[in-house]
Design a protein around this motif. Structure first.
Motif, short mmCIF file in Angstrom:
data_model
loop_
_atom_site.label_atom_id
_atom_site.label_comp_id
_atom_site.label_asym_id
_atom_site.label_seq_id
_atom_site.Cartn_x
_atom_site.Cartn_y
_atom_site.Cartn_z
N ILE A 484 0.79 -1.39 0.12
CA ILE A 484 0.16 0.15 -0.10
C ILE A 484 0.95 1.13 -0.07
N LEU A 485 0.72 2.15 -0.79
CA LEU A 485 1.58 3.13 -1.16
C LEU A 485 1.01 4.63 -1.47
N THR A 486 1.95 5.74 -1.20
CA THR A 486 1.54 6.95 -1.42
C THR A 486 2.66 7.65 -1.99
N GLU A 487 2.39 8.88 -2.42
CA GLU A 487 3.39 9.77 -3.15
C GLU A 487 4.09 10.65 -1.95
N VAL A 488 3.21 10.98 -0.90
CA VAL A 488 3.63 12.04 0.15
C VAL A 488 4.34 11.05 1.35
N ASP A 489 5.14 11.82 2.27
CA ASP A 489 5.63 11.14 3.28
C ASP A 489 4.51 10.73 4.35
N ASN A 490 4.72 10.03 5.15
CA ASN A 490 3.72 9.63 6.53
C ASN A 490 3.32 10.71 7.27
N LEU A 491 4.26 11.64 7.23
CA LEU A 491 4.22 12.94 8.48
C LEU A 491 3.25 13.44 7.59
N GLU A 492 2.89 13.72 6.64
CA GLU A 492 1.65 14.53 5.76
C GLU A 492 0.33 13.78 5.95
N LEU A 493 0.13 12.45 6.56
CA LEU A 493 -0.97 12.08 6.70
C LEU A 493 -1.38 11.93 8.15
N SER A 494 -0.75 12.83 9.05
CA SER A 494 -1.03 12.82 10.54
C SER A 494 -2.59 13.01 10.78
N LYS A 495 -3.00 13.78 9.98
CA LYS A 495 -4.62 14.33 10.36
C LYS A 495 -5.31 13.53 9.36
N THR A 496 -5.14 12.60 8.78
CA THR A 496 -6.09 11.72 7.90
C THR A 496 -6.39 10.37 8.59
N THR A 497 -7.24 9.71 7.85
CA THR A 497 -7.54 8.25 8.54
C THR A 497 -6.45 7.34 8.29
N LEU A 498 -5.28 7.78 7.33
CA LEU A 498 -4.29 6.75 7.28
C LEU A 498 -3.17 7.18 8.07
N ALA A 499 -3.48 7.87 9.24
CA ALA A 499 -2.24 8.04 10.54
C ALA A 499 -1.72 7.14 10.98
N ASP A 500 -2.41 5.99 11.03
CA ASP A 500 -1.67 4.73 11.59
C ASP A 500 -0.71 4.07 10.80
N ARG A 501 -0.78 4.30 9.25
CA ARG A 501 0.11 3.91 8.42
C ARG A 501 1.58 4.29 8.53
N SER A 502 2.42 3.58 8.94
CA SER A 502 3.84 3.92 9.52
C SER A 502 4.61 4.27 8.26
N SER A 503 4.71 3.68 7.13
CA SER A 503 5.45 3.77 6.11
C SER A 503 5.12 3.26 4.77
N THR A 504 4.58 4.43 3.86
CA THR A 504 4.04 3.87 2.57
C THR A 504 4.46 4.73 1.64
N ARG A 505 5.38 5.62 1.49
CA ARG A 505 5.92 6.32 0.59
C ARG A 505 6.86 5.51 -0.59
N PHE A 506 6.07 5.63 -1.57
CA PHE A 506 6.96 4.75 -2.89
C PHE A 506 8.26 4.76 -3.05
N ASP A 507 8.71 6.01 -2.98
CA ASP A 507 10.29 6.26 -3.09
C ASP A 507 11.08 5.60 -2.10
N ASP A 508 10.61 5.27 -0.89
CA ASP A 508 11.21 4.46 0.19
C ASP A 508 11.25 3.04 -0.05
N TRP A 509 10.06 2.62 -0.72
CA TRP A 509 10.00 1.13 -0.86
C TRP A 509 10.43 0.61 -2.28
N LYS A 510 10.54 1.26 -3.23
CA LYS A 510 10.93 1.17 -4.57
C LYS A 510 11.98 -0.02 -4.54
N PRO A 511 13.11 -0.06 -3.83
CA PRO A 511 13.95 -1.02 -3.73
C PRO A 511 13.71 -2.45 -3.32
N THR A 512 12.70 -2.36 -2.19
CA THR A 512 12.26 -3.43 -1.76
C THR A 512 11.31 -4.19 -2.57
#
Length: 583
Positions: A484-512
């Protein structure tokens, strides 16, 4: 077969029937005196090996097709929710296959049981020695009446009340006897496959472009504001296009890209009743280039829908929410009362499926597929003048999904048995049981039944399922990875219903993502469309998974393993050995 005709049940006075068990001690054993185990359909499948009697707080009891939230408002007292916060991202597994089994000596004798009627009111029960008795036993039971909370005040307080009108159950189970090499969980699975195929409840829905990687991008979500809430754009279409391009350039193909939160209002802000004819970021035509990119490499694009669950702002609770037996709306409260839009409402099933059907037809007009969550949910509708039983709800669901699947199979999250024939891609495939203390092994029973008939996609890897051991589990259990992925960093999701998602930024997960894709698909591509026939441990850290065309060996150990044929299975790896090579 064992069955009861409800019309033959006679009740008198204050004595009412609560639950019926069929032959619960058939095949039971004492303590560790026999070699073998109880099998339960918990998650992917779980074993309770026979051991010396031990003290457990409770035994295994899994309700077939999950809790009926319209009645089970006291259910939290009897399930894992009472032992941990219900706000966890990963909920406990529900029973999607109404079966159980037990062995009397592995590869000697075994019993396999299947609920054939009254599944909506059935429980699968398995009790290890030490819980009340010294016996290991397993069976199915059927509930006719439950206890629910009858409100006595406006603040929600209530008293426990017994359901006055009995459920229409007419229960039936079929018991099969297995021997020799069939007397194990693999043999039970092979038998179950034969039964389902004869009933046309399981069909081969595998095609040449089934996904080998699933990426769920969140386009938008609702964001909490000081005065009013707003829609927050999380992932742009251009960003998703670039992500697909970069993955394809590295050699990745057959990507199933699923967009969540594509409606105006985002993932948990759109209106369930509204028909959306464009995305929150523009017309459907703006997805054409993304769709083309995916198709060029045998992938596809779909849009996500969770038809039965909603947040308070998404529905008119008086008109659209389901009604419980206590005549309140069907709602699951969040433990954290401060959590933004934490509570979950459950819609009237028939109404929700009408919304889903209309939206699916609109997407179809734009050549867009739909991915459906919540295919394991089943609950009744108990408004006094609009009573719809759980069995009737099951029929409504099956009819609606059957209509959606008229021109191809569906992508469903955790479908119940009655939806398997419509399923081409099974999302969030469980890879373990709930790991209760008495469960000694997790086994791929579900995968033994479904592999070769549909594509299995595992839980989100970026929710703690991405280690090398986890990838080996994917190979062993024949499931492809998902993120499950996003463009923005998770810090920007702190006031959304996605606040529980700790790490979803595609750029961070691309190698994995790249590593997991090549690691898993390199092995599993050899058994696409092949039925998994047998699963067994051949050494302490080595498993052999037999398919129609060969065997996948998975070595979890830190040293190489040599087969009798001389073939070496490297440490911490999965290897396919063709049937022709191994003989």
């Amino acid at each position: 077969t064992f069955s009861v005709d409800d019309s033959t049940i006679k009740e008198e006075g204050e004595f009412w029937i609560n639950e019926i068990y069929f032959v619960p001690f058939m095949g039971s054993t004492i303590g560790s005196q026999a070699d073998g185990y109880l099998f339960v359909p918990d998650g992917s499948g779980a074993l309770l090996r026979y051991q010396n009697p031990a003290k457990y707080l409770k035994s295994y009891s899994g309700r077939v097709y999950g809790m009926d939230y319209a009645i089970d408002n006291l259910g939290d007292l009897n399930d894992l929710d009472s032992n941990r916060p219900i706000d966890f991202l990963k909920s406990e597994n529900t029973v999607t296959m109404p079966v159980y089994g037990l062995t009397l000596g592995v590869n000697n004798q075994a019993i396999f049981g299947r609920v054939t009627k009254g599944e909506a009111y059935a429980y699968i029960n398995a009790t290890p020695a030490g819980v009340d008795t010294e016996y290991n036993w397993a069976s199915a039971s059927f509930v006719y009446r439950q206890v629910y909370s009858q409100p006595t005040s406006k603040n929600g307080a209530g008293v426990p009340v017994v359901q006055s009108k009995a459920n229409a159950v007419n229960p039936e189970i079929a018991v099969y006897f297995l021997s020799g090499e069939d007397a194990n969980y693999s043999g039970m699975a092979r038998l179950y496959v034969d039964i389902l195929k004869k009933e046309n409840s399981l069909v081969k829905n595998v095609t040449d472009n089934m996904p080998q990687l699933a990426l769920d991008f969140v386009m938008a979500d609702i964001e909490e504001g000081m005065l009013t809430d707003s829609t927050k754009e999380i992932t742009s279409i251009a960003y998703m296009e670039n992500a697909v391009k970069t993955l394809q350039e590295s050699g990745i193909e057959r990507i199933a890209l699923n967009i969540q939160g594509w409606q105006d209002g985002g993932l948990n802000g759109y209106q369930k009743s509204e028909l959306y004819k464009k995305t929150v970021l523009g017309d459907f035509s703006e997805l054409a280039n993304l769709q083309k990119l995916l198709k060029e490499k045998a992938g596809y694009l779909s849009l996500y829908s969770d038809p039965l669950r909603a947040k308070e702002n998404q529905i008119n609770s008086r008109q659209e929410a389901g009604i419980s037996l206590s005549q309140g709306t069907i709602t699951k409260k969040a433990v954290d009362e401060e959590k933004f839009l934490g509570d979950t409402w459950y819609l009237k099933t028939g109404l929700a499926l009408k919304y889903l059907t209309k939206q699916a037809e609109e997407l179809k007009d734009h050549n867009l597929d739909i991915t459906i969550d919540g295919a394991n949910l089943l609950y009744g509708e108990y408004l006094m003048d609009e009573f719809v039983s759980r069995t009737e709800t099951e029929a409504i669901i099956e009819e609606a999904y059957g209509a959606l699947a008229t021109e191809g199979s569906l992508t469903l999250f955790n479908p119940n048995e009655y939806l398997l024939k419509y399923t081409g891609v099974y999302r969030n495939t469980p890879v373990s049981g709930n790991q209760d203390l008495y469960e000694t092994d997790s086994v791929p029973f579900l995968q033994l039944v479904l592999s070769g008939n549909m594509t299995l996609i595992g839980p989100y890897a970026n929710e703690s399922f991405y280690s090398k051991i986890d990838l080996l589990k994917c190979i062993e259990y024949n499931v492809y990875p998902s993120y499950i992925l996003t463009e923005v960093d998770n810090l920007e999701l702190s006031k959304t219903t996605l606040a529980d998602r700790s790490s979803t930024r595609f750029d961070d997960w691309k190698p994995t993502i790249e590593e997991s894709y090549f690691y898993v698909s390199e092995v599993l591509k050899n058994v696409e469309g092949q039925q998994m026939l047998k699963h067994e441990r051949i050494a302490q850290t080595v498993f052999a998974v037999t398919y129609e065309n060969g065997v996948i060996y998975v070595n979890y150990g830190d040293t190489d393993y040599t087969l009798e044929s001389g073939t070496i299975i490297p440490a911490e790896s999965g290897s396919f050995v063709s049937k022709n090579i191994e003989g």
